[in-house]
Design a protein around this motif. Sequence first.
Motif, PDB file in Angstrom:
ATOM      1  N   THR A 217      31.926 -55.720 -18.094  1.00  0.00           N
ATOM      2  CA  THR A 217      31.789 -54.752 -17.000  1.00  0.00           C
ATOM      3  C   THR A 217      31.119 -53.474 -17.479  1.00  0.00           C
ATOM      4  O   THR A 217      30.231 -52.925 -16.810  1.00  0.00           O
ATOM      5  CB  THR A 217      33.165 -54.428 -16.393  1.00  0.00           C
ATOM      6  OG1 THR A 217      33.694 -55.600 -15.778  1.00  0.00           O
ATOM      7  CG2 THR A 217      33.067 -53.323 -15.351  1.00  0.00           C
ATOM      8  N   THR A 218      31.534 -52.991 -18.652  1.00  0.00           N
ATOM      9  CA  THR A 218      30.938 -51.775 -19.198  1.00  0.00           C
ATOM     10  C   THR A 218      29.462 -51.982 -19.504  1.00  0.00           C
ATOM     11  O   THR A 218      28.626 -51.112 -19.215  1.00  0.00           O
ATOM     12  CB  THR A 218      31.690 -51.329 -20.464  1.00  0.00           C
ATOM     13  OG1 THR A 218      33.029 -50.975 -20.106  1.00  0.00           O
ATOM     14  CG2 THR A 218      31.020 -50.131 -21.125  1.00  0.00           C
ATOM     15  N   GLU A 220      27.462 -54.018 -18.001  1.00  0.00           N
ATOM     16  CA  GLU A 220      26.758 -54.056 -16.721  1.00  0.00           C
ATOM     17  C   GLU A 220      26.623 -52.660 -16.119  1.00  0.00           C
ATOM     18  O   GLU A 220      25.575 -52.314 -15.561  1.00  0.00           O
ATOM     19  CB  GLU A 220      27.488 -54.996 -15.768  1.00  0.00           C
ATOM     20  CG  GLU A 220      27.409 -56.462 -16.188  1.00  0.00           C
ATOM     21  CD  GLU A 220      28.194 -57.381 -15.264  1.00  0.00           C
ATOM     22  OE1 GLU A 220      28.987 -56.865 -14.445  1.00  0.00           O
ATOM     23  OE2 GLU A 220      28.021 -58.606 -15.372  1.00  0.00           O
ATOM     24  N   ASP A 221      27.675 -51.861 -16.240  1.00  0.00           N
ATOM     25  CA  ASP A 221      27.637 -50.504 -15.690  1.00  0.00           C
ATOM     26  C   ASP A 221      26.609 -49.627 -16.405  1.00  0.00           C
ATOM     27  O   ASP A 221      26.020 -48.720 -15.790  1.00  0.00           O
ATOM     28  CB  ASP A 221      29.018 -49.851 -15.781  1.00  0.00           C
ATOM     29  CG  ASP A 221      30.024 -50.457 -14.806  1.00  0.00           C
ATOM     30  OD1 ASP A 221      29.604 -51.192 -13.896  1.00  0.00           O
ATOM     31  OD2 ASP A 221      31.232 -50.201 -14.978  1.00  0.00           O
TER      32      ASP A 221
END
Length: 240
Positions: A217-218, A220-221
């Motif tokens: 997730t990180t 992707e962010d």
Amino acid sequence: MTTTNDTGDATASRSVLLIGASRGLGLALAQEWVRRGRHVVATVRDPSSTALPQVADGQPGSIEIETVDVTVPEQIDGLRGRLAGRTFDVLFVSAGVTNKPEGIVGQTSTEEFVRVMVTNALSPLRLIEALQDLVAPTGTIGVMSSGQGSVTNNERGGHEVYRGSKAALNTFMRSYAARHAGEDRTLVLMAPGWVKTELGGEGARLEVDESIPHVVTTMEDLGGRPGLHYVDYLGRTVPW
């Protein structure tokens, strides 16, 4: 060994080149990216000593397996040749080793020191230099670092050679970022937390599934945010 698929070259926006997916965090990363719909080309050193082929069999068309020993430049060149013409949205280097946590650097054998430094600091940069042209101009290049690579946070000592190798990796990536200033790629040094794996040990604070989904997730962010980011699995900046 290569597990082929029917999709040809995956579109760059959905493809990941993952270096070091034979076990632990690397294997979990391959599974997590596939779960999110990514096509993953994942490397291992020895296909016979990893569960990755079984994972690939359970995800037809989603995982290709390549072999490379990251400490052997000729094998890196061979991997680059086999992937010529491909484009990836993400290149992530997960491969790494550790050593005895109680070891004092001045009492470490030259052989052991070289083993850890070559694997954790030199090899990732060799890989990035060799494979960077396979990454989309607005893609992401990430490396598995560690919170123990932070010089600022090193107030307890211990794990001296491992700490040193990750601090060196961080410095080398800062130099790489400086040489590529102004480019649109996102560069990430990822500290996944202290995770219960063969490398992290049973005393670690986090389970794999408490770390890896957040790591992805990180990543992707951070996509689309050029420059170098040294962050933990929750996206928090780690002090150099």
